[in-house]
Design a protein around this motif. Structure first.
Motif, PDB file in Angstrom:
ATOM      1  N   ARG A 228      40.713  49.035  57.985  1.00 40.39           N
ATOM      2  CA  ARG A 228      40.506  48.637  56.710  1.00 40.39           C
ATOM      3  C   ARG A 228      41.007  49.148  55.390  1.00 40.39           C
ATOM      4  O   ARG A 228      41.504  48.470  54.670  1.00 40.39           O
ATOM      5  N   LEU A 229      41.551  50.415  55.831  1.00 41.27           N
ATOM      6  CA  LEU A 229      42.305  50.953  54.699  1.00 41.27           C
ATOM      7  C   LEU A 229      43.738  50.431  54.763  1.00 41.27           C
ATOM      8  O   LEU A 229      44.174  50.156  53.643  1.00 41.27           O
ATOM      9  N   ASN A 230      44.271  50.120  55.875  1.00 40.77           N
ATOM     10  CA  ASN A 230      45.571  49.401  55.808  1.00 40.77           C
ATOM     11  C   ASN A 230      45.386  47.850  55.192  1.00 40.77           C
ATOM     12  O   ASN A 230      46.289  47.486  54.822  1.00 40.77           O
ATOM     13  N   ASP A 231      44.241  47.341  55.314  1.00 42.30           N
ATOM     14  CA  ASP A 231      44.088  46.007  54.916  1.00 42.30           C
ATOM     15  C   ASP A 231      44.004  46.166  53.342  1.00 42.30           C
ATOM     16  O   ASP A 231      44.669  45.433  52.576  1.00 42.30           O
ATOM     17  N   MET A 232      43.406  47.372  52.754  1.00 42.00           N
ATOM     18  CA  MET A 232      43.472  47.656  51.358  1.00 42.00           C
ATOM     19  C   MET A 232      44.751  47.720  51.053  1.00 42.00           C
ATOM     20  O   MET A 232      45.064  47.118  49.854  1.00 42.00           O
ATOM     21  N   ILE A 233      45.756  48.386  51.769  1.00 43.04           N
ATOM     22  CA  ILE A 233      47.005  48.737  51.310  1.00 43.04           C
ATOM     23  C   ILE A 233      47.729  47.248  50.998  1.00 43.04           C
ATOM     24  O   ILE A 233      48.427  47.213  50.099  1.00 43.04           O
ATOM     25  N   ALA A 234      47.403  46.575  52.080  1.00 47.35           N
ATOM     26  CA  ALA A 234      48.404  45.175  51.859  1.00 47.35           C
ATOM     27  C   ALA A 234      48.153  44.301  50.854  1.00 47.35           C
ATOM     28  O   ALA A 234      48.699  43.623  50.327  1.00 47.35           O
ATOM     29  N   GLU A 235      46.780  44.448  50.374  1.00 49.16           N
ATOM     30  CA  GLU A 235      46.102  43.655  49.314  1.00 49.16           C
ATOM     31  C   GLU A 235      46.119  44.351  47.851  1.00 49.16           C
ATOM     32  O   GLU A 235      45.973  43.745  46.866  1.00 49.16           O
ATOM     33  N   ALA A 236      46.644  45.448  47.926  1.00 52.63           N
ATOM     34  CA  ALA A 236      46.167  46.666  46.685  1.00 52.63           C
ATOM     35  C   ALA A 236      47.106  45.862  45.438  1.00 52.63           C
ATOM     36  O   ALA A 236      48.228  45.921  45.808  1.00 52.63           O
ATOM     37  N   GLY A 237      46.652  46.052  44.429  1.00 54.24           N
ATOM     38  CA  GLY A 237      47.259  45.656  43.154  1.00 54.24           C
ATOM     39  C   GLY A 237      46.220  45.164  42.169  1.00 54.24           C
ATOM     40  O   GLY A 237      45.104  45.041  42.054  1.00 54.24           O
ATOM     41  N   PHE A 238      46.903  45.177  41.079  1.00 51.07           N
ATOM     42  CA  PHE A 238      46.033  44.440  39.566  1.00 51.07           C
ATOM     43  C   PHE A 238      46.623  42.852  39.640  1.00 51.07           C
ATOM     44  O   PHE A 238      47.839  42.674  39.685  1.00 51.07           O
ATOM     45  N   TYR A 239      45.708  42.276  39.520  1.00 49.71           N
ATOM     46  CA  TYR A 239      45.773  40.850  39.525  1.00 49.71           C
ATOM     47  C   TYR A 239      45.371  40.159  38.168  1.00 49.71           C
ATOM     48  O   TYR A 239      44.527  40.472  37.566  1.00 49.71           O
ATOM     49  N   HIS A 243      47.599  35.785  41.071  1.00 45.30           N
ATOM     50  CA  HIS A 243      48.924  36.417  40.900  1.00 45.30           C
ATOM     51  C   HIS A 243      48.653  37.969  41.101  1.00 45.30           C
ATOM     52  O   HIS A 243      47.816  38.482  40.404  1.00 45.30           O
ATOM     53  N   ARG A 244      49.162  38.643  42.042  1.00 43.03           N
ATOM     54  CA  ARG A 244      49.349  39.796  42.074  1.00 43.03           C
ATOM     55  C   ARG A 244      50.546  40.516  40.958  1.00 43.03           C
ATOM     56  O   ARG A 244      51.683  40.662  41.004  1.00 43.03           O
ATOM     57  N   ALA A 336      40.474  46.497  47.136  1.00 48.80           N
ATOM     58  CA  ALA A 336      41.580  47.041  46.548  1.00 48.80           C
ATOM     59  C   ALA A 336      42.195  45.816  45.845  1.00 48.80           C
ATOM     60  O   ALA A 336      43.594  46.393  45.217  1.00 48.80           O
ATOM     61  N   SER A 337      41.724  44.749  45.481  1.00 50.00           N
ATOM     62  CA  SER A 337      42.312  43.922  44.541  1.00 50.00           C
ATOM     63  C   SER A 337      41.429  43.837  43.262  1.00 50.00           C
ATOM     64  O   SER A 337      40.472  43.335  43.161  1.00 50.00           O
TER      65      SER A 337
END
Length: 474
Positions: A228-239, A243-244, A336-337
């Motif tokens: 789950r943490l690695n999924d969060m890394i993949a999607e992490a950002g301010f959108y 669009h990220r 994390a989005s």
């Protein structure tokens, strides 16, 4: 009342007769009845009443609950008896080994339910239900107390398990697997207590051979948390919408999170909102942007053929007060989005229409964008007997190199022309292409195609999109 009385005195034989006035004493009152029932009947009635009450609240004689005799007791007293009997059982860890009491182990049983079942099935008044047996005990142990008592009694049987951990390494979270410890089987202890209770035994013996003891924090739980943490890394950002707008590097996200497992082995994330605020403070320069128009190639009919420049929407970041705290709460839930408050100005689109125009009279090709000539050069179209047909067309199939074969319409002769470069068909078998076999451009030379020097053919090939407009006229 008067009466004649004859009296004879001793030694006197004379008789006399006389009237004597005699008054009788009053008769004694008749004796009162003796009410013995008050002395005997009242106690007997009380005994009967008491017996009746007892028969309604006591368990029948000879009754057992979970192997414990409870006859003649109330349900409450029976529950206490069952619990006391269990607490007194001693558990021996192997023959002749150290012992611990059930009380030390935190052993318990639902004694009230067992006692209630015995009373419900065998109340004292129901003679037909005397001497009945009820209940199979389900003993439970206090896990911490049992482990402490057993470890103290036989310390060599115990080694602590190593919990699984989750840690950040380079650009991802990784797992260190759990390692089993050892200990005495609490299931075996619990089963031995149940058997001893049912059999009325005061001792129970358990095999003390150590068995694996799993860590509370399991490898499976750690792997799930890591994934789950690695999924969060993949999607992490301010959108900004979908669009990220600003990506969050893996190391930055990891620096915001503290990953821990609780006493139940469940992982959770503590989040540093103050660290997030540092990133939020930089957002305006990263998010705000002016709109940039997209540029597309289109046909004269308005169909988009290809994109020259994507362009971008304009953005203005709104109020960011509370963003850091809100994002911290969101990260703690595993998301994390973060969608920013952004006002978007949509990009505009500029269309460019490209036209390849052939003037057969001039034997010249014109390249036009939105009606304006951007380039031109001489070509060779079809000979008089094999003319290039006039009309409006569009580019269809193309290939960078081709062996051309056909029959000349003017001579009827078959031909084969190998390695013809930069071929673009626009009307059946008529095409633009390079011609390396002559240098007489500006004159009709072909069997119907429009040919030109190979370098110029490549320029046209690269410039004109599939579906681009072609106009052949005299």
């Amino acid at each position: 009342m008067s009466e004649t009385i004859t009296r004879h005195d001793a030694g006197d034989t004379s008789a006399f007769t006389g009237a004597v006035d005699v008054r009788w004493a009053p008769a004694e009152p008749a004796p009162k009845p003796r009410r013995l029932w008050l002395k005997i009947g009242v106690p007997v009635a009380a005994v009967v009443a008491a017996a009746t009450v007892c028969s309604l609240v006591l368990i029948a004689p000879g009754t057992t609950a979970a192997g414990v005799p409870v006859g003649g007791q109330t349900a409450g007293a029976a529950a206490d008896t069952i619990s006391s009997r269990l607490s007194a059982i001693e558990v021996s860890l192997g023959d002749g080994g150290p012992t611990v009491s059930a009380a030390d182990l935190g052993a318990s049983v639902d004694a009230s339910a067992l006692a209630d079942a015995a009373f419900a099935g065998s109340p004292m008044w129901n003679v037909t239900a005397w001497f009945a047996e009820y209940g199979t005990p389900e003993v439970s142990l206090d896990a911490d107390r049992a482990a402490t008592a057993l470890r103290a009694a036989l310390p060599d049987a115990y080694s602590d398990p190593t919990p699984a951990t989750v840690s950040f390494q380079k650009d991802a979270y990784t797992v260190t697997p759990a390692v089993d410890g050892t200990g005495i089987s609490t299931d075996a202890v619990r089963a031995a207590l149940e058997t001893a209770l049912v059999k009325g035994e005061s001792t129970a013996t358990v095999d003390p051979t150590p068995e694996p003891v799993a860590a509370t924090v399991t490898t499976d739980a750690a792997e799930a948390a890591s994934a789950r943490l690695n999924d969060m890394i993949a999607e992490a950002g301010f959108y900004a919408g979908d669009h990220r707008a600003v990506s969050i590097p893996a190391a930055t996200l990891a620096s915001w999170l503290t990953v821990e497992a609780d006493d139940a082995g469940v992982f959770s994330y503590a989040v540093d909102a103050a660290a997030i605020q540092t990133a939020v403070d930089k957002l305006p320069s990263q998010v705000n942007q002016d709109p940039v128009s997209a540029n597309v190639l289109a046909s004269e009919s308005g169909t988009t053929l290809s994109t020259l420049a994507e362009g971008q929407d304009g953005r203005v970041l709104g109020d960011t007060a509370g963003v850091a705290r809100d994002f911290a709460d969101q990260l703690a839930s595993g998301d994390a989005s973060y969608e920013l408050p952004v006002e978007v100005t949509p990009r505009s689109t500029v269309s460019t229409v490209r036209l390849a125009e052939v003037d057969l009279g001039e034997q010249r090709l014109y390249l036009k964008e939105n009606g304006k000539v951007v380039d031109t050069w001489l070509i060779s179209s079809g000979r008089d007997g094999a003319v290039t047909f006039t009309g409006h067309y569009s580019i269809g199939w193309r290939t960078a190199l081709q062996d051309m074969k056909g029959t000349s319409r003017d001579t009827g002769n078959k031909y084969t022309q190998p390695d013809v470069p930069w071929v673009m068909y626009f009307n059946g078998n008529q095409a633009f292409h390079g011609a390396y076999w002559h240098n007489n451009f500006g004159n009709q030379m072909s069997a119907g195609c429009v040919n030109m020097p190979p370098p110029l053919a490549k320029k046209l090939y690269d410039w004109m999109p599939d579906g681009g407009d072609v106009w052949i006229h005299a």
